[in-house]
Design a protein around this motif. Structure first.
Motif, short mmCIF file in Angstrom:
data_model
loop_
_atom_site.label_atom_id
_atom_site.label_comp_id
_atom_site.label_asym_id
_atom_site.label_seq_id
_atom_site.Cartn_x
_atom_site.Cartn_y
_atom_site.Cartn_z
N PRO A 61 -24.51 25.19 -22.31
CA PRO A 61 -25.72 25.86 -22.82
C PRO A 61 -26.65 24.90 -23.56
O PRO A 61 -26.20 23.93 -24.17
CB PRO A 61 -25.17 26.93 -23.76
N SER A 62 -27.93 25.21 -23.53
CA SER A 62 -28.91 24.34 -24.18
C SER A 62 -28.67 24.25 -25.68
O SER A 62 -28.91 23.20 -26.29
CB SER A 62 -30.34 24.83 -23.91
N ASP A 63 -28.16 25.32 -26.31
CA ASP A 63 -27.89 25.27 -27.74
C ASP A 63 -26.80 24.24 -28.07
O ASP A 63 -26.84 23.60 -29.12
CB ASP A 63 -27.46 26.65 -28.25
N VAL A 64 -25.83 24.09 -27.19
CA VAL A 64 -24.77 23.10 -27.42
C VAL A 64 -25.33 21.70 -27.27
O VAL A 64 -25.00 20.79 -28.04
CB VAL A 64 -23.58 23.34 -26.47
N TRP A 65 -26.21 21.50 -26.28
CA TRP A 65 -26.88 20.21 -26.15
C TRP A 65 -27.69 19.91 -27.41
O TRP A 65 -27.65 18.78 -27.92
CB TRP A 65 -27.82 20.22 -24.94
N ARG A 66 -28.44 20.89 -27.88
CA ARG A 66 -29.23 20.70 -29.09
C ARG A 66 -28.34 20.31 -30.26
O ARG A 66 -28.62 19.35 -30.99
CB ARG A 66 -30.01 21.99 -29.44
N PHE A 67 -27.24 21.07 -30.43
CA PHE A 67 -26.34 20.80 -31.54
C PHE A 67 -25.82 19.36 -31.50
O PHE A 67 -25.87 18.64 -32.52
CB PHE A 67 -25.16 21.77 -31.51
N TYR A 68 -25.33 18.93 -30.36
CA TYR A 68 -24.71 17.60 -30.32
C TYR A 68 -25.76 16.50 -30.49
O TYR A 68 -25.53 15.52 -31.21
CB TYR A 68 -23.94 17.39 -29.02
N LEU A 69 -26.91 16.63 -29.86
CA LEU A 69 -27.96 15.62 -30.02
C LEU A 69 -28.40 15.52 -31.48
O LEU A 69 -28.68 14.42 -31.98
CB LEU A 69 -29.16 15.94 -29.13
N LEU A 70 -28.46 16.65 -32.16
CA LEU A 70 -28.84 16.64 -33.57
C LEU A 70 -27.71 16.13 -34.45
O LEU A 70 -27.94 15.50 -35.48
CB LEU A 70 -29.27 18.04 -34.01
N TYR A 71 -26.46 16.37 -34.04
CA TYR A 71 -25.31 15.86 -34.79
C TYR A 71 -25.26 14.34 -34.74
O TYR A 71 -24.86 13.70 -35.71
CB TYR A 71 -24.02 16.45 -34.20
N VAL A 72 -25.68 13.75 -33.62
CA VAL A 72 -25.66 12.27 -33.48
C VAL A 72 -27.06 11.68 -33.60
O VAL A 72 -27.28 10.53 -33.23
CB VAL A 72 -25.01 11.83 -32.15
N ARG A 73 -28.01 12.46 -34.11
CA ARG A 73 -29.40 11.99 -34.22
C ARG A 73 -29.44 10.62 -34.91
O ARG A 73 -28.91 10.45 -36.01
CB ARG A 73 -30.22 12.99 -35.02
N PRO A 74 -30.07 9.63 -34.28
CA PRO A 74 -30.07 8.27 -34.86
C PRO A 74 -31.05 8.14 -36.02
O PRO A 74 -32.12 7.54 -35.89
CB PRO A 74 -30.45 7.37 -33.67
N GLU A 75 -30.68 8.66 -37.17
CA GLU A 75 -31.60 8.69 -38.31
C GLU A 75 -31.70 7.34 -39.02
O GLU A 75 -32.78 6.90 -39.39
CB GLU A 75 -31.17 9.78 -39.31
#
Length: 882
Positions: free
Chosen positions: A597-611
């Motif tokens: 699901p797109s929400d899971v993609w969003r979650f993981y990309l935000l979890y590893v967001r290169p801040e």
């Protein structure tokens, strides 16, 4: 009891140390690493403890906790939190450190890997007033942490644990060999992913803060009893959205994605997804916000893509604009308007800014010698010409720089130049161009930057890149190009030219807003009322912090300039970079075909967001985070809370009689909410997400300790207690649904639907400067149907996806003749272009020389591969130039 250990296994240090401290009587047997001592497991599991009742414990921390409990020392909640931190945050970093020190001989780099968790540990110890982690006496948490760190850390304040507690255990496990005693064990362990060790401190929260005061508990209970605001927030947006008097007006832009290709996951997290999360958050806070974006459609790359696909530039723009729009819609990017730059408004506004710069004396002209291909009937942009470097004789230098010696060059200085389109030899022609006089604007720019960077939220990399541009003084920058596909220059002397894309593209923000509303100037010429946030990856920073602001400052028309410049680092794919040409990575149009699901993609990309630094997408890590954080932590808590209401209380929230334990939990959750708001206000999106997960962890511990499924079967007092725990838990789930909305909008809505949550919970929870955790689901409230929120990602599913998106090995077929492989050559040509762009971007950012050199080396290797695929000999070609 019998304890099974193995030599060189660092986890055995913990259990042997615990055994020594507690003095529990237990036989100890040493086995080899591969021996399966737990009969029902299909894999080796050591250490393992065989209990008197025939059951096994095979988690080192569980064994340590059990030994202390046998000795009459129960684990406190704070102790359990330290154990969880050690297992989930410290251990991944330790595994990476041991792998580097034992197998790679990089002992000197261990401190870097462990810096984040050790900083957190040091801060926690500094804030405590007790000699040990959890109190006045040694606890299981002390033994587990210090024994875990023993192999890699030798610090004076660990002396007691090193010499007294761990020394005997270390002798048994390491056999006096130090780190090398672990080599046999480590060789059998899978290599850790580098991104497992990202940000190992638990979400910027501090376990010392768990010790809330009586006053804080009472204050939390008082807030809880206030309940929801009477008036629900109207979340419907009325377009056009315009600035409002007396409100906080926020204008959000995401860097315009270039139209000539499909965005990959790095593009998505770096720009549109980050901007979307912040925009959704701002709307929850009740702020007046406009979020605009669109496709950047003019320039050389569009012309080139059109030539490749046999289409006109406009047809290419139409095709890829629709592709981009569809991808962002699937990812739930909630733009107020998604436009494009090939519009009449773009021409009108860009030309107006041009004439203002011209009138105010900020444009200068100069004659530039350029290469022109008579066969193609056009001047050649830098990426369309290649030749021999005049400095080092490298045969494949580009028109702006040599990737071998690193020298900047002018295209006309190339020896034996070639047009990359038709391979004909171009001729030198003079061409007159216009330049933005950046030196003349430098003082104004520096004054504005001083104010903006000191009062706004600029990321550290944005400040650093901007300073590097100013450090050596600004140079005039060309704003015109000899192309056909672009915004036409209105000056009669330059009527055959178009604006250079980096003068033209940022003006797209203005023209896209103008296509959204005729009153666009209320946003873009209103710096007194409007706060502007720009989201982008770091390679776009100089054009948003120097070039574009200079254009607007020089226009002298009261333009709104950026207040907050938010730039990410790069997201890589596994251990390499995304590449469409080589089939490496997941691109936006592929994600929906994975079944995730797109929400899971969003979650993981935000979890590893290169801040703060580059990070990497990893299939294994994505599965781990989905299964541990979403399924076992967040989803488990919310589902249990709702199911207890359904099963034990006929679907109605029970009466809640708050005890001190409940008030303490309310205070803890309130503190996590405050941290979430502070971080989101500062656009620390990844760090804020961890506080959501902290709350569900608190909730899971609360349920586990109170066991409402047991108490509901007891007497009146126990049944009342089960009701209170259930009611508090389901209200925490309601709060989580609100906090999740910016990250996972569909999941957020699903939770609220299952809880039948009132609309006003959205506004109430994030009201004010610190947020408000109130009882939103009162006793008697009937919830909806509860069902699981997440699905497990299975190993075989992830392995199949990893294989599917791995680089395809080139197959030898009939197309390969005498080493010539046209298909591979086509892929490598694109790869060379992408790597060359990366090298130029690094040089533009004035990155460290070592970083540039490493990327240049990669570029040279790709060019050698290309030469082979084209049937050329790189060495022979180079020799002919001597």
């Amino acid at each position: 009891m019998k304890l099974f250990i193995s030599e060189g296994n660092p986890h055995c240090l913990k259990v042997l140390s615990a055994l020594g401290v507690t003095g529990v009587q237990c036989d100890v047997q040493c086995v080899n690493h591969e021996e399966r001592v737990v009969p029902f497991l299909s894999r080796p599991a050591v250490p393992a403890l065989l209990l008197p009742n025939g059951l096994y414990l095979f988690s080192s921390n569980a064994i340590c906790r059990y030994l202390f409990e046998v000795n009459g020392q129960e684990s406190s909640e704070l102790c359990n939190q330290w154990l969880e931190w050690e297992a989930t945050d410290l251990q991944p970093a330790l595994l990476q450190a041991l792998h580097m020190a034992v197998l790679q001989g990089k002992g000197s780099e261990v401190s870097k890997v462990l810096q984040s968790p050790l900083n957190f540990l040091d801060q926690s110890l500094g804030k405590g007033n007790t000699p040990y982690l959890t109190g006045e006496a040694v606890s299981v948490a002390d033994i587990v942490l210090w024994a875990a760190l023993y192999p890699v850390l030798y610090l004076p304040f660990f002396l007691y644990f090193q010499t007294i507690l761990c020394q005997s255990a270390a002798q048994k496990v390491l056999q006096g060999k130090g780190l090398q005693g672990m080599k046999s064990y480590m060789q059998r362990q899978p290599a850790p992913h580098s991104n497992q060790c990202r940000e190992t401190q638990p979400c910027n929260s501090n376990l010392a803060e768990v010790l809330v005061s009586e006053e804080e508990m009472e204050a939390a209970a008082h807030t809880w009893n206030k309940g929801l605001n009477p008036a629900p927030l109207d979340t419907g947006r009325q377009h056009p959205i315009l600035p409002q008097e007396g409100k906080r007006n926020i204008l959000v832009t995401s860097a315009l994605p270039y139209v000539n290709n499909v965005p990959h996951l790095g593009n998505i997290i770096g720009c549109v997804l980050s901007a979307d999360v912040f925009s959704r958050y701002c709307r929850l806070r009740g702020w007046n916000l406009l979020f605009v974006c669109g496709t950047d459609e003019y320039g050389t790359a569009t012309e080139n893509k059109a030539r490749e696909e046999g289409l006109t530039p406009q047809q290419i723009c139409d095709k890829y604009h629709a592709i981009h729009s569809g991808i962002y819609k699937w990812f739930q990017i909630d733009f107020d308007f998604f436009g494009r730059t090939t519009t009449e408004k773009q021409t009108e506004i860009a030309q107006d800014i041009f004439w203002r710069l011209h009138k105010n004396g900020f444009l200068v002209d100069d004659t530039v010698e350029q290469l022109r291909c008579e066969n193609c009937q056009r001047f050649l942009a830098d990426r369309f010409v290649e030749g021999t470097c005049p400095h080092c004789s490298y045969p494949e230098a580009r028109g702006d720089q040599c990737d071998k010696c690193g020298r900047l060059i002018n295209a006309v200085e190339l020896r034996e130049p070639q047009c990359k389109v038709c391979r004909r030899t171009p001729v030198i022609r003079s061409s007159k161009h216009l330049f933005l006089d950046l030196p003349k604007l430098e003082t104004q720019l520096e004054q504005w930057l001083e104010k903006s960077t000191s009062t706004g939220d600029w990321t550290a990399n944005a400040k650093q890149i901007t300073r590097s541009w100013l450090r050596d003084g600004l140079k005039p920058r060309c704003i015109t190009r000899d192309l056909q596909w672009g915004t036409p220059v209105p000056h009669p002397e330059y009527k055959e030219k178009v604006f250079y894309v980096w003068f033209d593209a940022p003006i797209g923000y203005l023209s896209i807003t103008a296509n959204y509303t005729d009153k666009w100037e209320t946003w873009w010429k209103n710096p007194q009322q409007v706060e502007l946030y720009n989201f982008m990856a770091k390679d776009n920073v100089p054009f948003h912090s120097v070039v574009f602001p200079c254009s607007l400052l020089g226009a002298q028309d009261n333009y709104t300039l950026v207040n907050n410049l938010v730039a990410t680092e790069y997201l890589n794919y596994e251990d390499t970079k995304f590449s469409k040409s080589r089939g490496v990575g997941v691109f936006g149009d592929m994600a929906k075909d994975t079944g995730i699901p797109s929400d899971v993609w969003r979650f993981y990309l935000l979890y590893v967001r290169p801040e703060g630094q580059d990070s990497a997408f990893s299939w294994a890590d994505m599965a781990l985070k989905n299964n541990s954080e979403l399924l076992n932590n967040l989803g488990n808590f919310i589902n249990r809370a709702g199911m207890f209401v359904t099963r034990f209380f006929e679907g109605c929230v029970p009466v809640m009689d708050l005890q001190q334990e409940d008030k303490r939990l309310l205070a803890l959750v309130g503190w996590e909410l405050q941290q979430y708001i502070k971080l989101m206000d500062k656009v620390k999106i990844r760090d804020a997400l961890k506080h959501i997960l902290n709350i569900s962890r608190h909730g899971n511990q609360y349920i586990q300790v109170n066991e409402p499924w047991k108490k509901i079967k007891g007497g009146d007092i126990e049944r009342q207690r089960a009701g209170t725990v259930t009611g508090v838990s389901v209200n925490i789930a309601c709060l989580l649904s609100v906090m999740l909305f910016p990250y996972m909008p569909k999941v957020s809505q699903t939770i609220r639907d299952q809880l039948n949550a009132p609309q006003s919970c959205i506004s109430t929870m994030l009201y004010g400067t610190t947020g408000t955790f109130v009882c939103s689901l009162r006793a008697g409230h009937r919830i909806g149907t509860v069902s699981p929120l997440f699905q497990k990602l299975e190993v075989d599913q992830i392995e199949a996806l990893k294989k599917r998106f791995a680089p395809a090995a080139p197959a030898a077929d009939a197309a390969t003749v005498n080493g010539v492989d046209p298909e591979k050559a086509k892929q490598l040509t694109q790869a060379v272009a992408e790597q060359g762009d990366k090298v130029r971007a690094l040089k533009t950012q004035k990155a460290e020389k070592a970083v540039i050199t490493a990327e240049v080396t990669k570029l040279l290797d790709l060019k050698k591969q290309l030469a082979v695929a084209e049937g050329k000999s790189p060495e022979r070609k180079k020799g002919k130039q001597k």
